[in-house]
Write an enzyme that holds these catalytic residues in place. Structure first.
Site, short mmCIF file in Angstrom:
data_model
loop_
_atom_site.label_atom_id
_atom_site.label_comp_id
_atom_site.label_asym_id
_atom_site.label_seq_id
_atom_site.Cartn_x
_atom_site.Cartn_y
_atom_site.Cartn_z
N LYS A 164 41.43 -44.20 68.48
CA LYS A 164 41.17 -44.33 70.02
C LYS A 164 39.82 -45.16 70.34
O LYS A 164 39.80 -45.71 71.24
CB LYS A 164 40.68 -42.84 70.36
CG LYS A 164 39.63 -42.07 69.57
CD LYS A 164 39.40 -40.62 70.14
CE LYS A 164 40.24 -39.80 69.30
NZ LYS A 164 40.06 -39.51 68.08
N GLU A 199 36.31 -38.79 60.07
CA GLU A 199 37.05 -39.54 61.28
C GLU A 199 35.97 -40.62 61.95
O GLU A 199 35.85 -40.32 63.17
CB GLU A 199 37.52 -38.61 62.14
CG GLU A 199 38.55 -37.99 61.67
CD GLU A 199 39.02 -36.68 62.68
OE1 GLU A 199 38.39 -36.43 63.67
OE2 GLU A 199 39.89 -35.75 62.17
N HIS A 233 33.86 -31.97 64.68
CA HIS A 233 33.25 -32.88 65.39
C HIS A 233 32.09 -32.51 66.11
O HIS A 233 32.01 -31.79 67.07
CB HIS A 233 34.05 -33.85 66.35
CG HIS A 233 34.14 -35.03 66.74
ND1 HIS A 233 32.60 -35.38 67.09
CD2 HIS A 233 34.67 -36.22 66.65
CE1 HIS A 233 32.82 -36.86 67.36
NE2 HIS A 233 33.77 -37.52 66.94
#
Ligand SMILES: Cc1ncc(COP(=O)(O)O)c(C=O)c1O
Length: 464
Positions: free
Chosen positions: A65, A269, A194
């Site tokens: 993204k 990530e 996250h």
């Protein structure tokens, strides 16, 4: 892999040249009007190498993204990273590079049913969840999924907080969700979090890893074989950023709570870390307006510059990513601290090209007096810019010119999905320049009362 779009080619730099040289060359050709990017592939490779050295236990799964440019994905695939995909579209893009489904994590805790089915059909088994309904959907549409529970642990300082939307509470919600997963016969294999994007609170990684350990123990005690820890994103990526502090905290915490002998696979990530500093944006001042202090005054109290990219294009990052973008006038690119330049600074603002008053890039900054036709350069524009940009008001999304130093090219050129077709190698920058030429010279003939744009470029050239 055959290139569908020749724009996805990477220009191999002659020895001694670099990305800045290419940017200068395009600008000084005097034939370019549209805003454009230079993408330095070597910067992505350097980031990858830094990651491997500083976080040797952690496999990066690039967050698509953040910047889904074909060249970025191909280079990272060639380097061997995994990919964090947020949707069927992103999964499709990554699979089309020939990436094995086992190198993809579908890391969106709220997934449309058709996307879950797509993942199931194409063998994307690893996916995250943080709520009961998601477990019910997965049970029905991808019962063999390998699930990763996303817990919440927020950084005290972050460019973009994510915890208000995703991540279950590790104490009040996670135990219930794990029990439900067990009763549904689903397989939970790990924990993710996250901490927030652009994390400015390195110790949060220690707190999150500790919290993940508690959930691991609970999962194992419920009969799951917990084997994946996903550290999410959050690592800043601007020029000069040092990964040292975050890496130190992660490494110490992993050794304490997830010792190597346990054999847990550790992934992360990262998004902006890999791409932010690799993209530099060049924008043209196409218009300007001097605001005079009072009716008698000849001297402007403020100058408004209008450039050809704005918050509906690349600078959407100012609104969505809370980014601060600092312009560097092209003619002082090599010497931003030049004293003479500082003497001439005047209060200014920089505006995007659309008719919307919101379209402001820089408010109240000091800039030297610059004529129409000058260029402003913005560094660190690789994260959360291009994928969100629109053509609102008819302004094109800036084209990307990718370049690679020869020694980096030698290392990458035979690694799939990259092939010989991906690279252009000649000893002039002609191919990059040809690619850049717009209709500008003809347009300028129509304006008799402004100095031709090419002579501005001439002025700039003589100061460099
Ligand atoms: C699930 C997930 N993983 C990774 C990322 C990438 O984060 P960053 O760019 O801060 O590394 C994001 C960003 O929003 C995300 O939502």
């Amino acid at each position: 892999m055959k290139l569908e779009n020749p724009e996805d080619q990477i220009y191999v730099l002659e020895r001694g040249n670099d990305a800045v040289h290419v940017m200068k060359s395009i600008i000084l050709s005097g034939m370019k009007e549209d805003a454009f990017y230079v993408l330095d592939i070597g910067e992505i490779v350097r980031k990858y190498e830094e990651w491997k050295v500083k976080l040797p236990r952690v496999e990066p799964y690039y967050a698509v993204k953040c910047n889904d440019s074909q060249m970025v994905l191909e280079v990272l695939a060639a380097l061997g990273t995994g990919f964090d995909c947020a949707s069927k579209g992103e999964i499709n893009k990554v699979l089309s590079l020939g990436v094995d489904p086992s190198r993809i994590i579908y890391a969106n805790p709220a997934k449309p049913i058709s996307h879950i089915r797509y993942a199931s059909e194409y063998g994307i088994d690893t996916m995250t969840f943080d709520n009961e309904m998601e477990l019910q959907k997965v049970k029905q549409f991808h019962p063999n999924a390998q699930l990763v529970i996303r817990i919440r642990c927020d950084a005290e300082v972050a460019q973009c907080q994510l915890g208000m939307k995703f991540g279950c509470d590790p104490i009040t919600e996670a135990p219930r969700l794990l029990r439900l997963a067990k009763s549904l016969g689903l397989d939970v294999i790990g924990v993710s979090f996250h901490v927030g994007s652009g994390c400015g609170d390195p110790p949060v990684f220690g707190r999150a890893i500790y919290s993940a350990r508690q959930i691991f123990d609970l999962g194992n005690s419920l009969g799951f074989h917990m084997r994946v820890l996903d550290l999410g994103g959050g690592y800043p990526g601007y020029t000069g950023y040092s990964m040292n502090r975050i890496a130190e905290i992660i490494n110490i915490s992993l050794d304490e709570y997830f010792p190597v002998e346990e054999g847990v696979s550790i992934i992360a990530e990262p998004g902006r870390y890999f791409v932010a500093s690799a993209f530099t944006l060049a924008t043209l001042i196409h218009s300007k307006r001097d605001i005079l202090g009072d009716s008698e005054s000849e001297v402007p109290s403020h100058t408004m510059y209008y450039i050809n990219d704005g918050v509906y294009g690349s600078f959407n990052c100012i609104i969505y990513d809370h980014a601060v973008c600092t312009p560097i006038p092209f003619n002082i690119l090599d010497s931003p601290d030049d004293f003479a330049y500082r003497e001439t600074l005047i209060p200014s603002s920089v505006w995007g090209p659309t008719c919307d008053g919101l379209d402001k890039v820089n408010d109240d900054i000091l800039l030297p007096e610059m004529p129409v036709g000058s260029w402003l350069i913005y560094r660190d524009m690789g994260a959360y810019t291009l994928p969100v940009a629109s053509t609102f008001n008819g302004y094109p999304i800036p084209k990307v010119h990718a370049v690679i130093e020869e020694h980096v090219w030698m290392m990458l050129k035979d690694r799939l999905p990259l092939t010989g077709d991906h690279f252009i190698k000649d000893n002039s920058l002609q191919s990059v320049r040809n690619d850049s030429w717009d209709e500008l010279p003809h347009m300028l003939d129509d304006y008799e009362d402004i100095i031709p744009y090419s002579s501005y470029v001439g002025e700039v050239a003589s100061t460099n």
